[in-house]
Write a protein that holds these residues in place. Structure first.
Motif, short mmCIF file in Angstrom:
data_model
loop_
_atom_site.label_atom_id
_atom_site.label_comp_id
_atom_site.label_asym_id
_atom_site.label_seq_id
_atom_site.Cartn_x
_atom_site.Cartn_y
_atom_site.Cartn_z
N SER A 75 20.91 10.50 23.77
CA SER A 75 21.23 9.91 25.48
C SER A 75 21.71 10.53 26.77
N ARG A 76 22.08 10.42 28.27
CA ARG A 76 21.68 10.71 29.46
C ARG A 76 22.78 11.74 29.37
N GLY A 77 23.72 11.89 29.03
CA GLY A 77 24.50 12.38 28.77
C GLY A 77 24.39 13.93 27.98
N PHE A 83 21.08 20.81 28.70
CA PHE A 83 20.51 21.84 30.03
C PHE A 83 21.27 23.37 30.65
N TRP A 84 22.86 22.31 30.56
CA TRP A 84 23.49 23.18 30.52
C TRP A 84 23.90 23.90 30.63
N LEU A 85 23.73 23.71 28.75
CA LEU A 85 23.52 25.05 28.10
C LEU A 85 23.22 25.96 27.75
N ASN A 86 21.73 25.37 27.76
CA ASN A 86 20.39 26.62 28.12
C ASN A 86 20.36 26.86 29.36
N ALA A 87 21.00 27.07 30.66
CA ALA A 87 20.96 27.63 31.89
C ALA A 87 21.75 28.44 31.49
N ALA A 88 23.00 27.78 31.15
CA ALA A 88 24.12 28.88 31.11
C ALA A 88 24.20 30.70 30.17
N ILE A 89 23.19 30.20 28.76
CA ILE A 89 22.69 31.07 28.41
C ILE A 89 21.91 31.47 28.69
N GLY A 90 20.45 31.41 29.53
CA GLY A 90 19.69 32.19 29.95
C GLY A 90 20.37 33.24 31.05
N ALA A 91 21.85 32.51 31.49
CA ALA A 91 22.22 32.96 33.01
C ALA A 91 22.73 34.58 32.16
N THR A 92 23.85 34.28 31.02
CA THR A 92 24.23 35.35 30.32
C THR A 92 22.91 36.68 29.38
N ARG A 198 22.64 15.75 35.92
CA ARG A 198 24.06 15.75 36.24
C ARG A 198 25.23 16.11 36.37
N LEU A 199 26.57 16.64 36.22
CA LEU A 199 27.66 17.84 35.35
C LEU A 199 27.20 17.05 33.74
#
Length: 486
Positions: A75-77, A83-92, A198-199
């Motif tokens: 789903s889109r959600g 996306f946000w999980l991968n982004a957060a893992i990358g930043a960490t 999206r958020l």
């Protein structure tokens, strides 16, 4: 393989292999030019840094690319949350690796390592932002878009690295190349994927994706540890100059190979996942895939192994000739591991990641024994251990997988035997012709004569019906790649 899915897969293979052909030419140009501008120590330093960065990259992806591709529905959600999980893992991971640079410098005793690791820690942010956009393109079978992104990234990265090396920046030219490729790849994937996250949505669960990804992360971490053990052994026991020779030989074989296998893998995983419920069709994909990998890549690797000395002379220059026997052994190892890659596709496409993890522990143990034993015989001994390991683990791989899911084991063993017979004949013919031409001809001429002899030896097998049948399968598959009808 018939119908729209097969044609989509074949068209995807056509675009991705075409793009990888361009990337391989760029990579070979990069090797030929940068190896003459930089030193073995420069490449040895980068090899050490990439061991650290590469381990973090496994956690950064967290297996979520394969999870989102393999999922029957997305789903889109769920895609936004991933996306946000991968982004957060990358930043960490960016922060963690940045601070790891200090102990890494202390352990290696190389002061250059600190700044290199700190700069390349930015890769985690860039790649973390791009992960789900690339997965979205793969899931939609938009292989042409991925091809465009990858070529643009490779061209721009090389365009930055060459003047940087000419300007005397040394190993920093290689660092810049890594960062530019990642930045261009991220921007291109985001633009061409045509969606913006999206958020996060708490009502959309991604627990199943994380469970799938965790098993794959554990497996990939084991595989990565095995793939980097030789680098650690060579660097620790023989120094950065020897590691530079070892790394250049490895990259000369494995980088073009991975650039071919990566898009094939990108095509195979979503397609295998879609046909996993149709067993006869699934088995035809498996057998055809092994033939395509074995003949399409294996013959070239066999010829490369036979002509390793003139290849090194042409690509790297005379000061790198000690890398020739290492390159030969890497080509043999690549040929053997290439045949066994089909098993990995089956594990992932059928969601058998937990079982893949357990098998990987066994294959890693075999590799560790081979590499450590080989290290007592010098750098060439390590490369020999690298080649012996897949020869021992590949038969176990098919047996192990056949216990878990229906597999055309007999057809795969028989196909591998035919592939190895053709590759062995091509290697002997190429080596004999290369020795004959070495008397008074330049290395380029030796390569040409040896390459033609190897291809003629491979073509000779077409007089036998079984090999003609294999050739017919490959021709049929090539026609599908050129078929543009939906």
């Amino acid at each position: 393989m018939s119908g729209t899915l097969a044609q989509s897969a074949a068209r995807g293979m056509f675009f991705t292999l075409g793009a990888q052909g361009v990337k391989i030419l760029l990579q070979l140009a990069s090797v030929a030019i940068l190896s003459r501008l930089l030193t073995p120590d420069d490449y040895g330093l980068l090899a050490i840094v990439l061991v650290i960065v590469g381990a973090g990259e496994i956690f950064r992806d967290f297996g979520l690319t394969a999870a989102s591709i393999q999922a029957p529905t997305l789903s889109r959600g769920q895609r936004d949350n991933l996306f946000w999980l991968n982004a957060a893992i990358g930043a960490t991971l960016c922060v963690i690796v940045f601070f790891v640079s200090w102990p890494a410098t202390w352990i290696t005793g190389l002061p250059q390592i600190q700044a290199m690791v700190q700069c390349l820690s930015l890769l985690f942010i860039l790649n973390g932002l791009a992960t789900q956009h690339r997965a979205s393109l793969l899931r939609a079978l938009r292989f042409k878009a991925i091809a465009v992104v990858d070529i643009a990234a490779a061209v721009i990265g090389l365009g930055i690295a060459i003047p940087a090396a000419l300007g005397g920046l040394g190993y920093w030219a290689l660092v810049l190349q890594q960062l530019i490729v990642a930045a261009v790849g991220m921007a291109g994937a985001m633009v061409l994927a045509r969606w913006w996250p999206r958020l996060p949505d708490r009502t959309e669960s991604i627990r199943g994706f994380i469970g799938f990804g965790w098993n794959l992360v554990a497996t990939n971490l084991l595989m990565y540890a095995g793939s980097q053990l030789d680098t650690v052994l060579v660097g620790a026991r023989f120094g950065t100059a020897a590691l530079g020779l070892y790394n250049r030989a490895f990259q000369l074989v494995m980088t073009p190979l991975n650039q071919v296998r990566a898009p094939i893998n990108s095509v195979a995983q979503p397609v295998f996942a879609r046909v996993q419920g149709d067993q006869p069709r699934f088995e035809r994909y498996v057998v055809a895939g092994q033939l395509a990998l074995g003949y399409g890549i294996g013959i070239a690797l066999a010829v490369l192994a036979a002509l390793s000395t003139p290849v090194v002379a042409v690509m790297l220059g005379p000061r790198w000739l000690e890398a020739a026997p290492i390159l030969c052994l890497f080509a043999i190892a690549a040929m053997l591991s290439n045949i066994s890659m089909i098993g990995y596709w089956v594990y992932v496409s059928r969601g058998l990641t937990a079982q893949l993890f357990r098998y990987t522990m066994v294959s890693l143990a075999i590799k560790v024994v081979c590499l450590v034993t080989g290290s007592f015989f010098g750098v060439v001994g390590v490369a020999a251990g690298f080649a012996i390991a897949p020869a021992l683990s590949w038969p176990i791989s098919l047996w192990w997988l056949s216990r878990l899911t229906p597999m055309p084991v007999r057809e795969l063993y028989a196909g591998a035997a035919r592939i190895l017979a053709v590759c062995l004949a091509a290697a002997f013919a190429a080596a004999a012709a290369g020795v004959f031409a070495a008397g008074g001809l330049v290395p380029v001429a030796q390569l040409a004569i040896g390459g033609v002899a190897g291809l003629l030896a491979a073509a000779f097998f077409l007089v036998f019906p079984l090999f003609r049948k294999d050739a017919a399968t490959l021709v049929w598959f090539a026609r599908l790649m050129l078929n543009r009808k939906k």
